[in-house]
Design a protein around this motif. Sequence first.
Motif, PDB file in Angstrom:
ATOM      1  N   GLU A  14       0.825  -1.210   0.000  1.00 55.33           N
ATOM      2  CA  GLU A  14       0.000   0.000   0.000  1.00 55.33           C
ATOM      3  C   GLU A  14       0.860   1.260   0.000  1.00 55.33           C
ATOM      4  OE1 GLU A  14      -2.673  -0.167   3.259  1.00 55.33           O
ATOM      5  OE2 GLU A  14      -4.013  -1.633   2.323  1.00 55.33           O
ATOM      6  N   ALA A  15       2.064   1.164   0.548  1.00 58.72           N
ATOM      7  CA  ALA A  15       2.978   2.310   0.512  1.00 58.72           C
ATOM      8  C   ALA A  15       3.376   2.577  -0.932  1.00 58.72           C
ATOM      9  CB  ALA A  15       4.208   2.034   1.364  1.00 58.72           C
ATOM     10  N   THR A  16       3.584   3.840  -1.262  1.00 58.64           N
ATOM     11  CA  THR A  16       3.900   4.205  -2.641  1.00 58.64           C
ATOM     12  C   THR A  16       5.128   5.112  -2.687  1.00 58.64           C
ATOM     13  OG1 THR A  16       2.409   6.114  -2.527  1.00 58.64           O
ATOM     14  CG2 THR A  16       1.508   4.032  -3.377  1.00 58.64           C
ATOM     15  N   GLY A  17       5.666   5.255  -3.893  1.00 56.65           N
ATOM     16  CA  GLY A  17       6.741   6.211  -4.128  1.00 56.65           C
ATOM     17  C   GLY A  17       7.960   5.987  -3.264  1.00 56.65           C
ATOM     18  N   ALA A  18       8.505   7.097  -2.775  1.00 58.83           N
ATOM     19  CA  ALA A  18       9.744   7.051  -2.002  1.00 58.83           C
ATOM     20  C   ALA A  18       9.570   6.276  -0.705  1.00 58.83           C
ATOM     21  CB  ALA A  18      10.228   8.467  -1.709  1.00 58.83           C
ATOM     22  N   ASP A  19       8.364   6.292  -0.119  1.00 62.97           N
ATOM     23  CA  ASP A  19       8.147   5.563   1.138  1.00 62.97           C
ATOM     24  C   ASP A  19       8.392   4.072   0.936  1.00 62.97           C
ATOM     25  OD1 ASP A  19       7.529   7.843   2.524  1.00 62.97           O
ATOM     26  OD2 ASP A  19       5.366   7.659   2.211  1.00 62.97           O
ATOM     27  N   ARG A  20       7.818   3.496  -0.133  1.00 58.76           N
ATOM     28  CA  ARG A  20       8.027   2.073  -0.361  1.00 58.76           C
ATOM     29  C   ARG A  20       9.471   1.784  -0.749  1.00 58.76           C
ATOM     30  NH1 ARG A  20       5.140  -0.755  -5.170  1.00 58.76           N
ATOM     31  NH2 ARG A  20       3.208  -0.226  -4.094  1.00 58.76           N
ATOM     32  N   GLU A  21      10.078   2.663  -1.534  1.00 56.90           N
ATOM     33  CA  GLU A  21      11.465   2.449  -1.948  1.00 56.90           C
ATOM     34  C   GLU A  21      12.397   2.377  -0.749  1.00 56.90           C
ATOM     35  OE1 GLU A  21      12.204   5.578  -4.660  1.00 56.90           O
ATOM     36  OE2 GLU A  21      11.050   4.689  -6.297  1.00 56.90           O
ATOM     37  N   ARG A  22      12.148   3.233   0.239  1.00 55.48           N
ATOM     38  CA  ARG A  22      12.987   3.186   1.443  1.00 55.48           C
ATOM     39  C   ARG A  22      12.748   1.890   2.215  1.00 55.48           C
ATOM     40  NH1 ARG A  22      11.664   8.778   1.701  1.00 55.48           N
ATOM     41  NH2 ARG A  22       9.906   8.304   3.067  1.00 55.48           N
ATOM     42  N   MET A  23      11.475   1.482   2.320  1.00 51.88           N
ATOM     43  CA  MET A  23      11.155   0.261   3.048  1.00 51.88           C
ATOM     44  C   MET A  23      11.737  -0.967   2.365  1.00 51.88           C
ATOM     45  SD  MET A  23       7.178   1.209   3.921  1.00 51.88           S
ATOM     46  CE  MET A  23       6.756  -0.461   4.443  1.00 51.88           C
ATOM     47  N   GLU A  24      11.806  -0.950   1.040  1.00 52.51           N
ATOM     48  CA  GLU A  24      12.273  -2.121   0.311  1.00 52.51           C
ATOM     49  C   GLU A  24      13.738  -2.432   0.568  1.00 52.51           C
ATOM     50  OE1 GLU A  24       9.355  -2.644  -3.536  1.00 52.51           O
ATOM     51  OE2 GLU A  24      11.095  -1.314  -3.700  1.00 52.51           O
ATOM     52  N   SER A  70       9.997  -4.486  -8.279  1.00 48.79           N
ATOM     53  CA  SER A  70      10.627  -3.163  -8.248  1.00 48.79           C
ATOM     54  C   SER A  70      12.094  -3.300  -8.610  1.00 48.79           C
ATOM     55  CB  SER A  70      10.480  -2.521  -6.864  1.00 48.79           C
ATOM     56  OG  SER A  70      11.290  -3.200  -5.912  1.00 48.79           O
ATOM     57  N   TYR A  71      12.643  -2.223  -9.190  1.00 47.31           N
ATOM     58  CA  TYR A  71      14.045  -2.181  -9.609  1.00 47.31           C
ATOM     59  C   TYR A  71      14.669  -0.905  -9.060  1.00 47.31           C
ATOM     60  CZ  TYR A  71      12.054  -5.269 -13.224  1.00 47.31           C
ATOM     61  OH  TYR A  71      11.388  -6.266 -13.894  1.00 47.31           O
ATOM     62  N   ARG A  72      15.937  -0.995  -8.655  1.00 46.74           N
ATOM     63  CA  ARG A  72      16.585   0.190  -8.116  1.00 46.74           C
ATOM     64  C   ARG A  72      18.090   0.128  -8.315  1.00 46.74           C
ATOM     65  NH1 ARG A  72      14.743   5.231  -6.972  1.00 46.74           N
ATOM     66  NH2 ARG A  72      16.335   6.303  -5.797  1.00 46.74           N
ATOM     67  N   VAL A  73      18.662   1.152  -8.922  1.00 45.45           N
ATOM     68  CA  VAL A  73      20.107   1.333  -8.945  1.00 45.45           C
ATOM     69  C   VAL A  73      20.465   2.190  -7.736  1.00 45.45           C
ATOM     70  CG1 VAL A  73      22.059   2.332 -10.177  1.00 45.45           C
ATOM     71  CG2 VAL A  73      20.266   1.132 -11.451  1.00 45.45           C
TER      72      VAL A  73
END
Length: 371
Positions: free
Chosen positions: A126-136, A339-342
């Motif tokens: 349910e978290a979106t954007g930067a919030d989910r990216e930090r949690m991931e 999700s993908y992240r460099v």
Amino acid sequence: MAAAAPVLVHVESMQTAVPARDAGSGRSLPIAVSGPPLAAAELQRRFRAVLYYRGAGAGGELEAAARERAAWVKESLSAALADHPEMAGRLRRGGGDGRLWEVKLTDTGVRLVQASVEATMAAFLEATGADRERMEAALALWTDVDVHEPDICAPFFVQLTRFQDGGYAVGASCSLLLADPLSLVGFLKSWARKLAKLQAQDKLVADPVIQYTRYIRSAGAAAKRVKSVPLDTATATAAADNTTRTVLFRAAGGGGTPDHRSLAAACVAKASERLGARAPPRFTVVARDDGSEGLKVQTCAADGDRKPCPAPRAAHWRDEPGLGLEDLALEGRKPVHVSYRVVPCADEGLVVVMPAGGAELLISATVPNYM
């Protein structure tokens, strides 16, 4: 009013999956550095992918399914590493000035983390954007590579995290000096095929190694935790996730000895323009030429001399042949989200150039997200 209790991430096991057979131990893949020597921060540049899956069962069945899944993951990783020995290697200095490095194929293996989180997968997504990216970041943990003793540090982590509703996540964090995003995705697909093959064989003939692994991973053993950390604490180390953004491009590779600096500069300029941000004054290019096992790391000034280069075209992780993980099925199910992240050094420009078959290149341009 008392503050709400923090959501905890429990690291239950830290293991190593080694190749099932000797996979070329002793070879080395060179890394040539042009520019400043690699410091500690530069060794942490990595690519992260997180895949979310729905599970099955309820109550005690969830625990049993999680233990069985962990056993299969470790066994299949070992099988896949035998075909991809570079993924089991370690980074090593090749000289005293910090400019000569290599990936030593030592069969040392991949670090395998088993964890659980005090949340449902539905709530997490349910978290979106930067919030989910930090949690991931907590679903694909990373331990910094030591600049003085890099060969004792794992540059590749695979994490299996279960949620309270039976869902689970597979997180992969891999050093860009070990493998680029395209190579990592290729390995994950190979691993998924090995996993499906082993599970299909087990329906006919019980594998004694798997049976033994299931036995030692009893409910009591699974309850012992290596550590438990609040989710906010686990994600606090991922500050770069919120200060940079990555844009993907395609371009013609060209012939001869390519000069990726001009193409990289064009991609950085286009990425900055798309994000409405200022282009960084300097950026780093990480490139592996097609047909070469060596890696080049170059530091470039944005205003340096440029040669004519092919015009980069916009691309997307999910739409690229051979790159998207949306069809990577585990246990007969496709992921519900990927999700993908460099992850670069904070506030830096970083370009990764990847041979994509034929005369095509795939380029990721990561730029600071400041205006």
